[in-house]
Design a protein around this motif. Structure first.
Motif, short mmCIF file in Angstrom:
data_model
loop_
_atom_site.label_atom_id
_atom_site.label_comp_id
_atom_site.label_asym_id
_atom_site.label_seq_id
_atom_site.Cartn_x
_atom_site.Cartn_y
_atom_site.Cartn_z
N ASN A 33 40.40 9.69 9.31
CA ASN A 33 39.52 10.01 10.42
C ASN A 33 39.04 8.77 11.16
O ASN A 33 38.66 8.84 12.34
CB ASN A 33 38.30 10.82 9.94
CG ASN A 33 38.66 12.24 9.58
OD1 ASN A 33 39.73 12.72 9.94
ND2 ASN A 33 37.77 12.92 8.88
N LEU A 34 39.06 7.61 10.49
CA LEU A 34 38.63 6.39 11.15
C LEU A 34 39.60 6.01 12.27
O LEU A 34 39.19 5.39 13.26
CB LEU A 34 38.53 5.24 10.13
CG LEU A 34 37.86 3.96 10.63
CD1 LEU A 34 36.46 4.24 11.15
CD2 LEU A 34 37.83 2.91 9.52
N VAL A 35 40.86 6.37 12.13
CA VAL A 35 41.83 6.12 13.20
C VAL A 35 41.38 6.84 14.47
O VAL A 35 41.44 6.30 15.57
CB VAL A 35 43.25 6.57 12.78
CG1 VAL A 35 44.21 6.42 13.96
CG2 VAL A 35 43.73 5.75 11.59
N GLU A 36 40.91 8.09 14.32
CA GLU A 36 40.44 8.86 15.47
C GLU A 36 39.29 8.14 16.17
O GLU A 36 39.19 8.15 17.39
CB GLU A 36 40.00 10.25 15.03
CG GLU A 36 41.10 11.11 14.44
CD GLU A 36 40.58 12.44 13.94
OE1 GLU A 36 39.45 12.82 14.33
OE2 GLU A 36 41.30 13.09 13.16
N VAL A 37 38.42 7.51 15.37
CA VAL A 37 37.28 6.79 15.93
C VAL A 37 37.76 5.65 16.82
O VAL A 37 37.27 5.47 17.95
CB VAL A 37 36.37 6.25 14.81
CG1 VAL A 37 35.28 5.35 15.38
CG2 VAL A 37 35.76 7.39 14.02
#
Length: 228
Positions: A188-192
């Motif tokens: 999910n950090l990639v999405e950030v």
């Protein structure tokens, strides 16, 4: 195979010419950066051996100018400086390989042959998609004439996307290409970071460069669309 050697140490240059001739290489030599730049731009070579510390123009400047002129001949850089930063600078500016002096002659020949087999494929020092430009060596980003400030991790994610532009990459591929294995983040950090990049490189300019491919990953297109 035709090789250009740009080396100001005439003794070393002579040894390279004789050694490469014994391997059936045809070798030309220049002893300063300006002459090396001219010869590399005017004549066709299979590979260039380029010293870093040269009079006139240093090896980094020669390499950068050749790549800016879209001369894609493979370049192997030689240096007496044993530093990861020196090596990274050479590779970032468009060199293909790197050897620290003193080096093994057998290794040099093997690497020259490997580079010649690879051929003169484009490896731009500045990454572009439309009017979006990223310069890994200078650590700068801009769209058109407007500079864009990025954090170190935003820069790394954008560089990965640009190096794989027009191809769909998954979150796992981005993580593997950008993060250290010991500090692997949650997907999910990639999405950030993707959202943050869009706010900086797309939204202010009315563009849509980074596309979400549902269920697969992301694609950065070389021909960006406009925001509706």
């Amino acid at each position: 195979m035709r090789v250009l050697v740009v080396e100001d140490d005439r003794r070393l240059a002579g040894l390279l010419v004789r050694g490469l001739a014994a391997e059936n290489f045809v070798t030309d030599v220049e002893y300063n950066g300006l002459d090396g730049l001219w010869r590399a731009g005017e004549h066709a070579y299979d590979v260039i051996v380029l010293d870093v510390m040269l009079p006139g123009l240093n090896g980094y400047e020669v390499c950068g100018r050749l790549r800016a002129a879209q001369v894609w001949t493979p370049i192997l850089m030689l240096t007496a400086m044993d530093s990861e930063l020196d090596e990274a600078e050479g590779l970032d500016i468009g060199a293909d390989d790197y050897l620290t002096k003193p080096f093994s002659y057998l290794v040099l020949v093997a690497r020259l042959r490997a580079l010649a087999r690879r051929g003169a494929t484009p490896r731009p020092a500045v990454l572009r998609a439309g009017d979006l430009e990223l310069d890994p060596a200078m650590r700068t980003c801009r769209r058109g004439d407007t500079p864009i400030m990025l954090t170190a991790k935003e820069f790394a994610v954008l560089e990965f996307l640009l190096r794989h532009r027009d191809r769909v990459v998954s979150k796992a591929e981005i993580i593997a290409g950008v993060w250290d294995e010991a500090r692997e983040p949650e997907p999910n950090l990639v999405e950030v970071y993707i959202s943050s990049l869009r706010r900086k490189i797309d939204t202010p300019f009315g563009r849509r460069t980074i596309i979400t491919v549902r269920g697969t990953g992301y694609r950065l297109g070389s021909r960006e669309g406009l925001l509706a």
